[in-house]
Design a protein around this motif. Sequence first.
Motif, PDB file in Angstrom:
ATOM      1  N   VAL A 186     -30.297   1.714  16.461  1.00 53.90           N
ATOM      2  CA  VAL A 186     -29.037   0.990  16.604  1.00 53.90           C
ATOM      3  C   VAL A 186     -28.085   1.845  17.442  1.00 53.90           C
ATOM      4  CG1 VAL A 186     -27.071  -0.032  15.395  1.00 53.90           C
ATOM      5  CG2 VAL A 186     -29.347  -0.132  14.366  1.00 53.90           C
ATOM      6  N   THR A 187     -27.543   1.247  18.506  1.00 54.19           N
ATOM      7  CA  THR A 187     -26.535   1.915  19.321  1.00 54.19           C
ATOM      8  C   THR A 187     -25.183   1.540  18.742  1.00 54.19           C
ATOM      9  OG1 THR A 187     -27.933   1.687  21.263  1.00 54.19           O
ATOM     10  CG2 THR A 187     -25.614   2.119  21.657  1.00 54.19           C
ATOM     11  N   PHE A 188     -24.369   2.531  18.397  1.00 52.40           N
ATOM     12  CA  PHE A 188     -23.062   2.204  17.831  1.00 52.40           C
ATOM     13  C   PHE A 188     -22.012   3.242  18.189  1.00 52.40           C
ATOM     14  CE2 PHE A 188     -25.368   4.454  14.482  1.00 52.40           C
ATOM     15  CZ  PHE A 188     -24.478   5.465  14.145  1.00 52.40           C
ATOM     16  N   HIS A 189     -20.767   2.810  18.076  1.00 55.75           N
ATOM     17  CA  HIS A 189     -19.587   3.646  18.269  1.00 55.75           C
ATOM     18  C   HIS A 189     -18.636   3.259  17.141  1.00 55.75           C
ATOM     19  CE1 HIS A 189     -15.626   4.687  19.997  1.00 55.75           C
ATOM     20  NE2 HIS A 189     -16.287   5.647  20.595  1.00 55.75           N
ATOM     21  N   ILE A 190     -18.160   4.253  16.401  1.00 54.36           N
ATOM     22  CA  ILE A 190     -17.297   3.985  15.251  1.00 54.36           C
ATOM     23  C   ILE A 190     -16.034   4.825  15.365  1.00 54.36           C
ATOM     24  CG2 ILE A 190     -17.063   4.097  12.734  1.00 54.36           C
ATOM     25  CD1 ILE A 190     -20.138   3.800  12.592  1.00 54.36           C
ATOM     26  N   GLN A 191     -14.898   4.152  15.246  1.00 60.93           N
ATOM     27  CA  GLN A 191     -13.619   4.856  15.219  1.00 60.93           C
ATOM     28  C   GLN A 191     -12.994   4.637  13.851  1.00 60.93           C
ATOM     29  OE1 GLN A 191     -10.911   4.931  18.598  1.00 60.93           O
ATOM     30  NE2 GLN A 191      -9.279   4.285  17.226  1.00 60.93           N
ATOM     31  N   GLN A 192     -12.670   5.749  13.181  1.00 62.72           N
ATOM     32  CA  GLN A 192     -12.047   5.705  11.868  1.00 62.72           C
ATOM     33  C   GLN A 192     -10.666   6.346  11.999  1.00 62.72           C
ATOM     34  OE1 GLN A 192     -14.820   7.193   8.785  1.00 62.72           O
ATOM     35  NE2 GLN A 192     -16.352   7.214  10.403  1.00 62.72           N
ATOM     36  N   THR A 193      -9.637   5.624  11.564  1.00 59.50           N
ATOM     37  CA  THR A 193      -8.289   6.183  11.598  1.00 59.50           C
ATOM     38  C   THR A 193      -7.685   6.145  10.204  1.00 59.50           C
ATOM     39  OG1 THR A 193      -7.335   4.041  12.235  1.00 59.50           O
ATOM     40  CG2 THR A 193      -7.855   5.583  14.020  1.00 59.50           C
ATOM     41  N   VAL A 194      -6.843   7.121   9.945  1.00 58.56           N
ATOM     42  CA  VAL A 194      -6.128   7.215   8.679  1.00 58.56           C
ATOM     43  C   VAL A 194      -4.649   7.390   9.019  1.00 58.56           C
ATOM     44  CG1 VAL A 194      -5.880   8.455   6.494  1.00 58.56           C
ATOM     45  CG2 VAL A 194      -8.126   8.348   7.623  1.00 58.56           C
ATOM     46  N   ALA A 195      -3.823   6.444   8.590  1.00 56.57           N
ATOM     47  CA  ALA A 195      -2.388   6.485   8.878  1.00 56.57           C
ATOM     48  C   ALA A 195      -1.603   6.541   7.576  1.00 56.57           C
ATOM     49  CB  ALA A 195      -1.979   5.242   9.674  1.00 56.57           C
ATOM     50  N   PRO A 196      -0.539   7.340   7.543  1.00 56.26           N
ATOM     51  CA  PRO A 196       0.277   7.394   6.328  1.00 56.26           C
ATOM     52  C   PRO A 196       1.012   6.080   6.083  1.00 56.26           C
ATOM     53  CG  PRO A 196       1.273   8.701   8.081  1.00 56.26           C
ATOM     54  CD  PRO A 196      -0.035   8.195   8.604  1.00 56.26           C
ATOM     55  N   THR A 197       1.131   5.714   4.822  1.00 52.03           N
ATOM     56  CA  THR A 197       1.901   4.543   4.402  1.00 52.03           C
ATOM     57  C   THR A 197       2.793   4.963   3.240  1.00 52.03           C
ATOM     58  OG1 THR A 197       0.311   3.795   2.736  1.00 52.03           O
ATOM     59  CG2 THR A 197      -0.026   2.984   5.001  1.00 52.03           C
ATOM     60  N   ALA A 198       3.684   4.094   2.829  1.00 53.65           N
ATOM     61  CA  ALA A 198       4.553   4.396   1.691  1.00 53.65           C
ATOM     62  C   ALA A 198       3.735   4.633   0.422  1.00 53.65           C
ATOM     63  CB  ALA A 198       5.543   3.255   1.477  1.00 53.65           C
ATOM     64  N   ALA A 199       2.593   3.939   0.306  1.00 57.26           N
ATOM     65  CA  ALA A 199       1.767   4.047  -0.896  1.00 57.26           C
ATOM     66  C   ALA A 199       0.657   5.091  -0.778  1.00 57.26           C
ATOM     67  CB  ALA A 199       1.151   2.688  -1.211  1.00 57.26           C
ATOM     68  N   GLY A 200       0.454   5.665   0.412  1.00 63.43           N
ATOM     69  CA  GLY A 200      -0.625   6.641   0.595  1.00 63.43           C
ATOM     70  C   GLY A 200      -1.165   6.649   2.004  1.00 63.43           C
ATOM     71  N   SER A 201      -2.276   5.915   2.220  1.00 62.12           N
ATOM     72  CA  SER A 201      -2.941   5.919   3.522  1.00 62.12           C
ATOM     73  C   SER A 201      -3.540   4.553   3.832  1.00 62.12           C
ATOM     74  CB  SER A 201      -4.095   6.928   3.531  1.00 62.12           C
ATOM     75  OG  SER A 201      -3.648   8.220   3.237  1.00 62.12           O
TER      76      SER A 201
END
Length: 143
Positions: A86-101
């Motif tokens: 399987v050819t794949f590309h994965i982007q994972q982002t984590v952004a701060p929020t008032a409740a956590g992430s």
Amino acid sequence: MATIEHSVEIARPPADVFAVLTDPARLREWQGTVLEARPEDEGPLRAGSRVHEVRSFLGRRIASTVEIVEVEAPSKFVLRSSAGPVTFHIQQTVAPTAAGSLVRIVMEGEARGMLGMAARVAVKAADKQLRTDLKSLKALLEH
């Protein structure tokens, strides 16, 4: 090529979420298809690091090598397949929020061989699995 995107809010700080999200030793705790995941090198993952994975997907055992493209702790982690069916590309982002992430995962991929012939089924299964995995990640981090 198919694109799948999902997000989940987790009541934990971005650094805590990012640490679990990017640790190959912890993938089995929240990703239901992972049988094995082992990095080639010791130490933290960085651009150029490679991780050998074995997963069970649609009743098949699939071995692949994942290459880390970009790491910007605690906010961005990008990887791609460098070997496997399987050819794949994965982007994972984590952004701060008032409740956590807020965790957002965008997967783009294409299956070859037997999986390629069942592309529609594979995409639907991957979409469902990603939703399930994010629920598992949330439960793991919030308990």
